[in-house]
Design an enzyme around this catalytic site. Structure first.
Site, PDB file in Angstrom:
ATOM      1  CB  CYS A 171      45.033 -11.522  20.512  1.00 27.10           C
ATOM      2  SG  CYS A 171      43.693 -10.350  20.813  1.00 27.10           S
ATOM      3  CG  ASN A 172      40.369 -14.843  17.777  1.00 25.04           C
ATOM      4  OD1 ASN A 172      40.504 -15.383  18.863  1.00 25.04           O
ATOM      5  ND2 ASN A 172      40.278 -15.533  16.656  1.00 25.04           N
ATOM      6  CB  THR A 173      40.647  -8.320  19.337  1.00 22.44           C
ATOM      7  OG1 THR A 173      39.470  -8.956  19.852  1.00 22.44           O
ATOM      8  CG2 THR A 173      40.357  -6.844  19.148  1.00 22.44           C
ATOM      9  CG  ASP A 200      46.290 -11.997  23.926  1.00 21.46           C
ATOM     10  OD1 ASP A 200      45.761 -10.933  23.545  1.00 21.46           O
ATOM     11  OD2 ASP A 200      45.637 -12.928  24.404  1.00 21.46           O
ATOM     12  CB  SER A 201      45.962  -7.496  25.739  1.00 16.86           C
ATOM     13  OG  SER A 201      44.845  -8.360  25.848  1.00 16.86           O
ATOM     14  N   GLY A 213      40.376  -4.968  23.654  1.00 17.40           N
ATOM     15  CA  GLY A 213      39.094  -4.980  22.955  1.00 17.40           C
ATOM     16  C   GLY A 213      38.405  -3.635  22.862  1.00 17.40           C
ATOM     17  CB  CYS A 271      37.569 -15.038  22.137  1.00 21.11           C
ATOM     18  SG  CYS A 271      38.589 -14.184  23.375  1.00 21.11           S
ATOM     19  CB  THR A 272      43.025 -16.850  22.064  1.00 19.49           C
ATOM     20  OG1 THR A 272      43.141 -15.510  22.592  1.00 19.49           O
ATOM     21  CG2 THR A 272      43.339 -16.828  20.581  1.00 19.49           C
ATOM     22  CG  HIS A 273      40.964 -14.639  26.955  1.00 18.16           C
ATOM     23  ND1 HIS A 273      41.472 -13.765  26.027  1.00 18.16           N
ATOM     24  CD2 HIS A 273      41.546 -14.306  28.143  1.00 18.16           C
ATOM     25  CE1 HIS A 273      42.317 -12.930  26.617  1.00 18.16           C
ATOM     26  NE2 HIS A 273      42.380 -13.240  27.905  1.00 18.16           N
TER      27      HIS A 273
END
Length: 264
Positions: free
Chosen positions: A70-72, A7-8, A40, A177-179
């Site tokens: 990460c969804n994005t 992920d970022s 994003g 969103c995973t966050h």
């Protein structure tokens, strides 16, 4: 067994903790991109380039599977990641849990980043898995960024703003969103109406962890010895979990597990 997650930033913590709970004996490689975050606002092409670099840094550690936490990144880069890494390295993406949420009826809300809300990707998921269910798409301005910084004031403000956009009769919220899974109980408290049935929250972390094990032909073994190691990569460089990660229970779980192994 070694499983990598990418992920970022720290949005991958929820899936990482889910993997750790299912297989405490698995070695974990976390590949983050502090030099390139946030992903994003990037163009799909730029994001894909960053994601490929982060994935290849993880792949250099020879994991058995890679989770895109990460969804994005899943939306924009999953095809490229699989083309680059499979079949040698199975790649598991993260999809909002719209299908299981819709199975419970409705009405439901999908909390997601502004970029994902209303996107063809999310609309296709709604059409395919939530046809006939009353669905509200809720853009959560600034929530992922606030969670990434562990900014308590900003998290509260972003959650409250998204809750205002969520209809009062919603019984289910999809955390798109995973966050958001890191602050799930704060979201529940903001949306849960007085005197109403308990709000159902649907994240993706558990399903993603289980899918990674299935791709490897492995089974959950939550009582296995907690012998798994933890490697953290920061834009390809070995480092430590970001300080903000330790604000969340998922990050503390990883730190405590690593400390316990060191003491043995």
């Amino acid at each position: 067994m070694k499983i990598a997650l990418m992920d970022s930033g720290i949005g991958l913590l929820a899936a990482t903790a889910a993997v750790r709970r299912l297989r405490p004996d698995a070695d974990l490689v976390l590949s983050l991109d502090p030099d390139g975050m946030p992903w994003g606002p990037r163009t799909p092409e730029d994001l894909t380039g960053r994601a490929l670099a982060v994935a290849e840094a993880a792949a250099a550690h020879r994991p058995d599977a890679l989770i895109v936490g990460c969804n994005t990144a899943t939306v924009h880069a999953l095809t490229a990641l699989r083309a680059r890494l499979e079949p040698g390295l199975p790649v598991v993406g993260t999809v909002p849990a719209i299908k299981p949420a819709a199975a419970g009826g409705g009405p439901l809300a999908i909390w997601a980043t502004p970029a994902t809300t209303g996107s063809p990707y999310q609309r296709d998921l709604i059409e395919n898995f939530a046809d006939g269910v009353d669905v509200t798409e809720v853009p959560c301005w600034g929530l992922a960024e606030a969670v990434e910084r562990a900014d308590e004031t900003a998290i509260d403000a972003a959650v409250a703003a998204a809750a205002e956009l969520t209809p009062d009769d919603v019984t289910t919220v999809v955390l798109g969103c995973t966050h958001y899974e890191l602050v799930a109980e704060r979201i529940r408290a903001a949306v849960q109406g007085p005197g109403r049935p308990p709000l159902a929250l649907h994240g993706s972390a558990g399903a993603v962890a289980a899918q990674a094990l299935r791709r490897l032909g492995e089974r959950p073994a939550p009582r296995a010895p907690a012998s798994g190691t933890l490697t953290v990569l920061l834009s390809g460089r070995e480092g430590a979990l970001p300080t903000a990660a330790l604000t969340y229970a998922e990050g503390r779980l990883l730190r405590h597990a690593a400390a316990a192994r060191t003491a043995q």
